[in-house]
Motif scaffolding. Structure first.
Motif, mmCIF file in Angstrom:
data_model
loop_
_atom_site.group_PDB
_atom_site.id
_atom_site.type_symbol
_atom_site.label_atom_id
_atom_site.label_comp_id
_atom_site.label_asym_id
_atom_site.label_seq_id
_atom_site.Cartn_x
_atom_site.Cartn_y
_atom_site.Cartn_z
ATOM 1 N N PHE A 129 41.237 76.888 -22.299
ATOM 2 C CA PHE A 129 42.515 76.989 -21.463
ATOM 3 C C PHE A 129 43.404 76.417 -21.601
ATOM 4 C CE2 PHE A 129 37.843 76.498 -19.250
ATOM 5 C CZ PHE A 129 37.665 77.003 -17.476
ATOM 6 N N VAL A 130 45.027 76.964 -21.113
ATOM 7 C CA VAL A 130 46.092 76.314 -21.016
ATOM 8 C C VAL A 130 46.287 75.994 -20.117
ATOM 9 C CG1 VAL A 130 48.585 77.754 -21.647
ATOM 10 C CG2 VAL A 130 46.335 78.400 -22.859
ATOM 11 N N ALA A 131 47.305 74.980 -20.155
ATOM 12 C CA ALA A 131 48.160 74.633 -19.314
ATOM 13 C C ALA A 131 48.720 74.896 -18.594
ATOM 14 C CB ALA A 131 48.405 72.791 -19.487
ATOM 15 N N PHE A 132 49.052 74.734 -17.136
ATOM 16 C CA PHE A 132 50.166 76.105 -17.025
ATOM 17 C C PHE A 132 51.383 75.196 -15.767
ATOM 18 C CE2 PHE A 132 47.058 77.123 -13.429
ATOM 19 C CZ PHE A 132 47.274 76.993 -12.481
ATOM 20 N N SER A 133 50.728 73.986 -15.682
ATOM 21 C CA SER A 133 51.753 72.748 -14.449
ATOM 22 C C SER A 133 52.487 71.839 -15.005
ATOM 23 C CB SER A 133 50.705 72.841 -13.489
ATOM 24 O OG SER A 133 50.018 71.716 -13.956
ATOM 25 N N GLU A 134 52.521 71.073 -14.650
ATOM 26 C CA GLU A 134 53.316 69.705 -15.281
ATOM 27 C C GLU A 134 51.828 68.972 -14.941
ATOM 28 O OE1 GLU A 134 56.071 68.496 -17.671
ATOM 29 O OE2 GLU A 134 56.244 71.069 -17.538
ATOM 30 N N PRO A 135 52.050 67.869 -15.342
ATOM 31 C CA PRO A 135 50.941 66.679 -15.183
ATOM 32 C C PRO A 135 51.058 66.186 -13.244
ATOM 33 C CG PRO A 135 51.837 66.084 -17.163
ATOM 34 C CD PRO A 135 53.061 66.951 -16.536
ATOM 35 N N TYR A 136 50.027 66.057 -12.386
ATOM 36 C CA TYR A 136 51.061 65.345 -10.940
ATOM 37 C C TYR A 136 49.443 64.742 -11.313
ATOM 38 C CZ TYR A 136 47.171 69.347 -10.175
ATOM 39 O OH TYR A 136 45.861 69.944 -10.261
ATOM 40 N N LEU A 137 49.420 63.631 -10.088
ATOM 41 C CA LEU A 137 48.393 62.834 -9.261
ATOM 42 C C LEU A 137 47.930 63.657 -8.035
ATOM 43 C CD1 LEU A 137 50.670 58.771 -9.038
ATOM 44 C CD2 LEU A 137 48.579 59.962 -10.890
ATOM 45 N N GLU A 138 45.814 63.149 -8.968
ATOM 46 C CA GLU A 138 45.804 63.971 -7.357
ATOM 47 C C GLU A 138 44.517 63.064 -6.999
ATOM 48 O OE1 GLU A 138 41.970 66.673 -6.645
ATOM 49 O OE2 GLU A 138 44.012 68.038 -7.210
ATOM 50 N N ASP A 139 44.719 62.296 -6.161
ATOM 51 C CA ASP A 139 43.884 61.366 -5.569
ATOM 52 C C ASP A 139 43.719 59.775 -6.949
ATOM 53 O OD1 ASP A 139 42.511 62.565 -3.156
ATOM 54 O OD2 ASP A 139 41.131 63.347 -5.089
ATOM 55 N N GLY A 140 45.451 59.676 -7.235
ATOM 56 C CA GLY A 140 45.337 58.716 -8.194
ATOM 57 C C GLY A 140 45.531 58.738 -9.681
ATOM 58 N N ILE A 141 44.923 59.825 -9.981
ATOM 59 C CA ILE A 141 44.229 60.685 -11.012
ATOM 60 C C ILE A 141 45.621 61.284 -12.174
ATOM 61 C CG2 ILE A 141 42.535 60.447 -13.125
ATOM 62 C CD1 ILE A 141 40.478 59.885 -10.900
ATOM 63 N N PRO A 142 46.265 61.012 -12.997
ATOM 64 C CA PRO A 142 47.152 62.663 -13.651
ATOM 65 C C PRO A 142 46.272 63.492 -14.141
ATOM 66 C CG PRO A 142 47.268 60.522 -15.564
ATOM 67 C CD PRO A 142 45.669 59.871 -13.859
ATOM 68 N N HIS A 143 46.622 64.983 -13.188
ATOM 69 C CA HIS A 143 45.648 66.288 -13.825
ATOM 70 C C HIS A 143 46.711 66.574 -13.472
ATOM 71 C CE1 HIS A 143 42.517 64.609 -10.529
ATOM 72 N NE2 HIS A 143 41.734 65.711 -11.043
#
Length: 151
Positions: A129-143
């Motif tokens: 897997f390769v990241a294709f987004s910037e980190p974001y918060l989902e339910d208070g947890i960085p994703h």
């Protein structure tokens, strides 16, 4: 050694469903101290499959396989979880490997996307897997969104 079973929602027994929800809540809600709506309606949708890994009759690993277009444009794997008591034995890698193999069987040649907890990015990268987004918060947890290209 894990024993694997793949079912759609209608084929799950009441015991299976109980064990799935219990494991997901045990890890995602209690262990990670995250209050969120786990039962989101996707579990029952057409084409969704539930991958269960049992050991000695106990559910210890689980992942939800979602067809293209349901949560991402591509196939998705979600709710990837292992019981805390089995971690450190490589069973999480077995779970992801099994899920990817089944996704290929169900939806050949289709890319796979996940919303990964950011601290697990290297774990998923080890499966291609390769990241294709910037980190974001989902339910208070960085994703971070990650993709495994099949092309």
């Amino acid at each position: 050694m894990l024993t694997w079973q793949l079912c759609n929602f209608d084929a799950l027994s009441a015991r299976h469903w109980h064990d799935i929800v219990r494991l997901r809540m045990e890890v995602f809600v209690v262990e990670q101290n995250c209050v969120y709506q786990d039962v989101d309606g996707h579990d029952v949708m057409h084409g969704v499959r539930h991958l269960m890994g049992t050991e000695n009759g106990q559910l210890v690993a689980y992942a939800r396989l979602l067809p293209p277009g349901l949560t991402y444009d591509n196939v998705s794997i979600g709710r990837i979880v292992t019981k805390s008591s089995i971690r450190g034995r490589g069973l999480g890698h077995q779970l992801v490997g099994q899920a990817l193999s089944l996704c290929e069987d169900l939806w050949p040649g289709v890319n796979v996307e996940i919303g990964a907890q950011e601290h697990l990015q290297d774990f998923y990268a080890s499966h291609g897997f390769v990241a294709f987004s910037e980190p974001y918060l989902e339910d208070g947890i960085p994703h971070v969104d990650m993709r495994l290209d099949k092309a």
